[in-house]
Design a protein around this motif. Structure first.
Motif, mmCIF file in Angstrom:
data_model
loop_
_atom_site.group_PDB
_atom_site.id
_atom_site.type_symbol
_atom_site.label_atom_id
_atom_site.label_comp_id
_atom_site.label_asym_id
_atom_site.label_seq_id
_atom_site.Cartn_x
_atom_site.Cartn_y
_atom_site.Cartn_z
ATOM 1 N N TYR A 39 -48.023 38.975 89.871
ATOM 2 C CA TYR A 39 -49.017 40.003 90.209
ATOM 3 C C TYR A 39 -48.806 40.341 91.680
ATOM 4 O O TYR A 39 -48.486 39.461 92.487
ATOM 5 C CB TYR A 39 -50.434 39.498 89.928
ATOM 6 C CG TYR A 39 -50.762 39.546 88.451
ATOM 7 C CD1 TYR A 39 -51.559 40.559 87.928
ATOM 8 C CD2 TYR A 39 -50.218 38.617 87.574
ATOM 9 C CE1 TYR A 39 -51.819 40.635 86.570
ATOM 10 C CE2 TYR A 39 -50.466 38.681 86.206
ATOM 11 C CZ TYR A 39 -51.274 39.695 85.711
ATOM 12 O OH TYR A 39 -51.518 39.770 84.357
ATOM 13 N N ARG B 161 -50.303 44.014 88.123
ATOM 14 C CA ARG B 161 -49.160 43.347 87.498
ATOM 15 C C ARG B 161 -47.882 44.033 87.989
ATOM 16 O O ARG B 161 -47.757 45.254 87.920
ATOM 17 C CB ARG B 161 -49.281 43.469 85.978
ATOM 18 C CG ARG B 161 -48.158 42.801 85.182
ATOM 19 C CD ARG B 161 -48.210 41.286 85.312
ATOM 20 N NE ARG B 161 -47.483 40.637 84.227
ATOM 21 C CZ ARG B 161 -46.169 40.439 84.205
ATOM 22 N NH1 ARG B 161 -45.422 40.850 85.210
ATOM 23 N NH2 ARG B 161 -45.608 39.825 83.172
ATOM 24 N N GLU C 134 -51.077 34.071 82.045
ATOM 25 C CA GLU C 134 -50.307 34.364 83.258
ATOM 26 C C GLU C 134 -51.082 34.047 84.524
ATOM 27 O O GLU C 134 -50.494 33.762 85.556
ATOM 28 C CB GLU C 134 -49.924 35.857 83.291
ATOM 29 C CG GLU C 134 -48.772 36.200 82.393
ATOM 30 C CD GLU C 134 -48.343 37.658 82.560
ATOM 31 O OE1 GLU C 134 -47.333 38.017 81.982
ATOM 32 O OE2 GLU C 134 -49.024 38.430 83.271
ATOM 33 N N LEU C 135 -52.389 34.147 84.458
ATOM 34 C CA LEU C 135 -53.177 34.013 85.688
ATOM 35 C C LEU C 135 -53.985 32.721 85.750
ATOM 36 O O LEU C 135 -54.326 32.251 86.823
ATOM 37 C CB LEU C 135 -54.118 35.214 85.825
ATOM 38 C CG LEU C 135 -53.382 36.507 86.185
ATOM 39 C CD1 LEU C 135 -54.148 37.728 85.725
ATOM 40 C CD2 LEU C 135 -53.128 36.570 87.684
ATOM 41 N N SER D 54 -57.170 28.356 87.819
ATOM 42 C CA SER D 54 -56.520 29.447 88.534
ATOM 43 C C SER D 54 -56.717 29.268 90.033
ATOM 44 O O SER D 54 -57.704 28.705 90.476
ATOM 45 C CB SER D 54 -57.066 30.800 88.084
ATOM 46 O OG SER D 54 -58.461 30.840 88.239
ATOM 47 N N ASP E 6 -55.756 38.462 77.327
ATOM 48 C CA ASP E 6 -55.652 38.986 78.691
ATOM 49 C C ASP E 6 -56.396 40.317 78.782
ATOM 50 O O ASP E 6 -57.226 40.620 77.926
ATOM 51 C CB ASP E 6 -54.186 39.094 79.131
ATOM 52 C CG ASP E 6 -53.370 39.971 78.204
ATOM 53 O OD1 ASP E 6 -53.961 40.848 77.546
ATOM 54 O OD2 ASP E 6 -52.137 39.776 78.138
ATOM 55 N N TYR F 105 -55.966 34.238 79.606
ATOM 56 C CA TYR F 105 -55.112 34.706 80.704
ATOM 57 C C TYR F 105 -53.967 33.731 81.051
ATOM 58 O O TYR F 105 -53.933 33.167 82.141
ATOM 59 C CB TYR F 105 -55.940 34.964 81.966
ATOM 60 C CG TYR F 105 -57.130 35.847 81.739
ATOM 61 C CD1 TYR F 105 -57.018 37.233 81.817
ATOM 62 C CD2 TYR F 105 -58.371 35.296 81.435
ATOM 63 C CE1 TYR F 105 -58.125 38.047 81.591
ATOM 64 C CE2 TYR F 105 -59.475 36.112 81.204
ATOM 65 C CZ TYR F 105 -59.341 37.484 81.288
ATOM 66 O OH TYR F 105 -60.424 38.276 81.068
ATOM 67 N N GLN G 44 -55.737 34.506 91.955
ATOM 68 C CA GLN G 44 -55.651 34.791 90.532
ATOM 69 C C GLN G 44 -57.047 34.887 89.918
ATOM 70 O O GLN G 44 -57.322 35.748 89.099
ATOM 71 C CB GLN G 44 -54.844 33.707 89.816
ATOM 72 C CG GLN G 44 -53.345 33.870 89.907
ATOM 73 C CD GLN G 44 -52.755 33.407 91.230
ATOM 74 O OE1 GLN G 44 -53.487 33.004 92.132
ATOM 75 N NE2 GLN G 44 -51.440 33.479 91.368
#
Lengths: 251, 436
Positions: B217, B224, A13-14, A63, A44, A11, A67
């Protein structure tokens, strides 16, 4: 022979709180500098089992609470079982930041809520609310034997930065990663920092752990090659003068 | 007690000024607050025209822009010193302005407020305009998580609507950056007047999303977000497909008010300042005219002449700010060497992990020399080593500055990108003056 590794990144992005990407950059470059090809497999929500199974080394960053709330169900139910299979086979992994909380049996929050973890590591974590202060600061720890890679530079120490409220207690099924020399480590009581299960490392050091600990980066690469190609593969020594300067500056 | 506090505070102002201690930004306020903890409230009761600027990046420049516009219209303005953005800094600014009798003299008071301190300040001080610029990850070891700050902001602002216990009902206008989804969520439930600014300029969209983002997000439902385009980090034309939180319609756009200085982030600062000025009923024409004479705040695109060479200082203290500084340097017509300075003192944050979120990869083919310095030069050097670009590392800042200046040609610009305390050190060496 042209070697190639797939680096799985959980993940991106998170689970990227504070410079976690540094670990991916370091693994990639240290392979490339040795002529080892690298593919990054971002893992993801949409990633299927087959793609996760293709990974030769796994990285998980930290995170923030919100998240973590978004990923936790998917991570536990869809990714957890595959990751466990990989780690059982000896595929190496590195989890930083709150990872000990995520990988263990459970994590009890400050207000007594119990969050189920991945259960891959035999350990449990608790947050004691305001009764125990947050652990914030630079850390130094002495690693247990077994991380030396034949023919490569080595130090007995790892350096990092910790920033966590929870405390982790190890069970008999895991070994501590290192012995705390400076900082809080797992719980500030028993002097342990992080945990190791098979070839997977979980630590409380957060963010970019590998840049200043090139010996651990090379250990992960060497284990990944060994498991994938089923034989010991000698790694070329790199010029790590700057890495060690940065490492020693923190001691 | 008010009078004693005023007297003591003003005395400290005077002493630090006469002796040039350079500590006038916070100490007078600190002493006055100890003598009269309610002093901030007492000052604010005297004055209706209080403007607060809060957010991660852009506070100091926005304050300076508002000040420039108001002064252009002949209004008198008092502001807090840059970085002195806690209670003691605000009280110090009031003390500087007040006479020995404690009476305030300026027409307007503009304060930049530390993002973590805003809720606390709103308990005692009733502003008539609040600007919320943006929320990015900054010094996790000190501020904590972005989500926590946003929640506290919303809580404090909702109290303004109902009038909080110590202050009577008051109409506050909240000005919000529409391109930042998290800040929009903060303003969403407010009953007070909320106005929005956004760039609305597709020519500034980045080709790809950057790594250093915080709110991609949905801050409300966790899905998202989709982006029609991104200006930098998570600022852009966003929408949530699930809970329908959407980019609000904006009241001013970038084309309305050209930025007097380079950098996409300065377009935001310009819009924020212009909206404040519009609230004060200054005409668009006058705002544009006033901004033509704008000179940057210290260390924020500030140009200095050093040994006959031109130097620009771009304070770069978090991943988003640093990325934007690099973008400004790379897109500028003025070429020249770059000096990067990374410190890890309290004002910088003791954790330098964030440098790995900065896209230094954009420097890979940079034609001019790159110099690296600061308390954490090895960390920064290591970051550049993994980019694969050549650099010179120096342990001593004076030496680094000398070398970098020597490398700068007469027709070039030396670009300096320092963290906060490093910026103060750089300025001290180049100008010989101490700021804070």
């Amino acid at each position: 022979m042209n070697f190639k590794l797939v680096v799985g990144w959980l993940y991106p992005e998170l689970m990227s709180t504070y410079g976690d990407r540094g670990n991916i950059i370091v693994l990639t470059k240290r392979c490339e500098w040795r002529g080892i090809g690298v593919d990054i497999q971002m893992i993801d929500f949409k990633t299927v089992r087959k793609n996760i199974e293709s990974c030769n080394v796994i990285f998980g960053g930290g995170s923030q609470d919100r998240q973590q709330g978004i990923v936790i169900d998917d991570l536990r139910t869809k990714k957890g079982p595959v990751l466990k299979e990989l780690f059982e086979k000896g595929v190496p992994g590195l989890f930083v930041c709150g990872a000990p909380q995520l990988l263990g049996h459970y994590y009890m929050t400050g207000d007594g809520k119990v969050l189920e973890g991945l259960g891959i590591f035999d350990m449990e974590s608790k947050h004691f609310g305001k009764s125990k202060p947050r652990c914030i600061g630079n850390t130094i720890a002495e690693i247990e034997a077994g991380f030396r890679v034949q023919g490569l530079g080595y130090r007995k120490t790892v350096v990092g930065f910790e920033n966590h409220g929870g405390r982790t207690y190890l069970g008999a099924g895991v070994k501590p990663f290192a012995k705390v020399m400076k900082g809080c480590g797992n719980n500030g009581e028993d002097g342990t920092e992080g945990a190791v299960y098979k070839n997977c490392i979980a630590c409380y050091s957060h963010g970019p752990f590998l840049p200043k600990n090139p010996h651990i980066a090379d250990w992960l690469i060497s284990k990944a090659l060994e498991v994938k190609y089923k034989k010991k593969i000698l790694l070329k020594q790199l010029d790590d003068a700057l890495e060690w300067q940065a490492h020693e500056f923190m001691l | 007690m008010f009078q004693i506090a005023i007297f003591a505070g003003k005395l400290v102002c005077l002493i630090s000024k006469t002796l040039r201690l350079g500590a006038g930004a916070t100490w007078p306020g600190e002493i006055a607050l100890r003598l009269d903890p309610a002093i901030l409230q007492k000052f604010s009761k005297q004055q209706k025209n209080i403007i607060l600027i809060a957010g991660t990046n852009g506070k100091t420049t926005t304050v300076k822009m508002v000040e420039t516009i108001l002064r252009y219209k002949g209004l008198s303005v008092q502001h807090n010193a840059s970085g002195a953005n806690l209670n003691n800094g605000l009280v110090s600014a009031f003390l500087t302005d007040a006479g020995w009798n404690g009476r305030l003299t300026s027409d307007y008071f503009i304060f930049e407020v530390d993002e973590a301190t805003l809720p606390n300040i709103l308990k005692t001080l009733m502003p008539n305009i609040i600007v919320l610029t943006n929320l990015f990850r900054d010094q996790l070891d000190r501020y904590g998580e972005v989500d926590v700050i946003a929640e506290k902001w919303q809580e404090a602002l909702l109290k303004l609507d109902t009038g909080n216990q110590s202050i009577k009902m008051h109409q506050t206008v909240v000005i919000i950056n529409a391109d930042d989804p998290h800040v929009v969520l903060v303003g969403e439930k407010l009953a007070t007047t909320v106005k929005y600014f956004g760039l609305e300029d597709a020519s500034l969209f980045l080709p790809n999303m950057q790594h250093a983002t915080d709110t991609i997000y949905c801050p409300r439902c966790g899905s998202r977000l989709t982006f029609g385009g991104v200006y930098f980090s998570h600022l852009g034309k966003w929408a949530c497909g699930k809970c329908r939180l959407t980019h609000p319609r904006v009241d001013v756009i970038s084309r309305d008010f050209p930025s007097p200085i380079e950098g996409v982030y300065n377009r935001y600062n310009t819009l924020a300042a212009a909206m404040v000025a519009k609230e004060v009923e200054i005409s668009d024409h006058d705002i544009r005219e006033a901004l033509k004479n704008f000179t940057p705040a210290f260390g924020r695109m500030e140009e200095i002449d050093a040994e006959g060479k031109r130097v620009k200082i771009l304070l770069s203290k978090n991943p988003t700010g640093f990325n934007e500084s690099l973008r400004t340097v790379l897109s500028s017509k003025q070429k020249g060497p770059i000096l990067l300075v990374l410190n890890d003192r309290i004002p910088d944050g003791t954790d330098v992990s964030w440098i790995w979120d900065v896209d230094f990869e954009t420097l890979k083919n940079y034609k001019e020399k790159i110099f690296v310095c600061g308390d954490r030069q090895y960390d920064l050097g290591l970051r550049l080593k993994y980019v694969g670009t050549a650099f010179n590392m120096h342990g001593n800042l004076e030496e680094a500055l000398q070398k970098a200046l020597k490398e700068t040609q007469k027709d070039q610009m030396l670009w300096i990108l320092p963290t906060y305390s490093a910026m103060l050190d750089v300025r001290k060496i180049l100008t010989g003056k101490k700021i804070l």
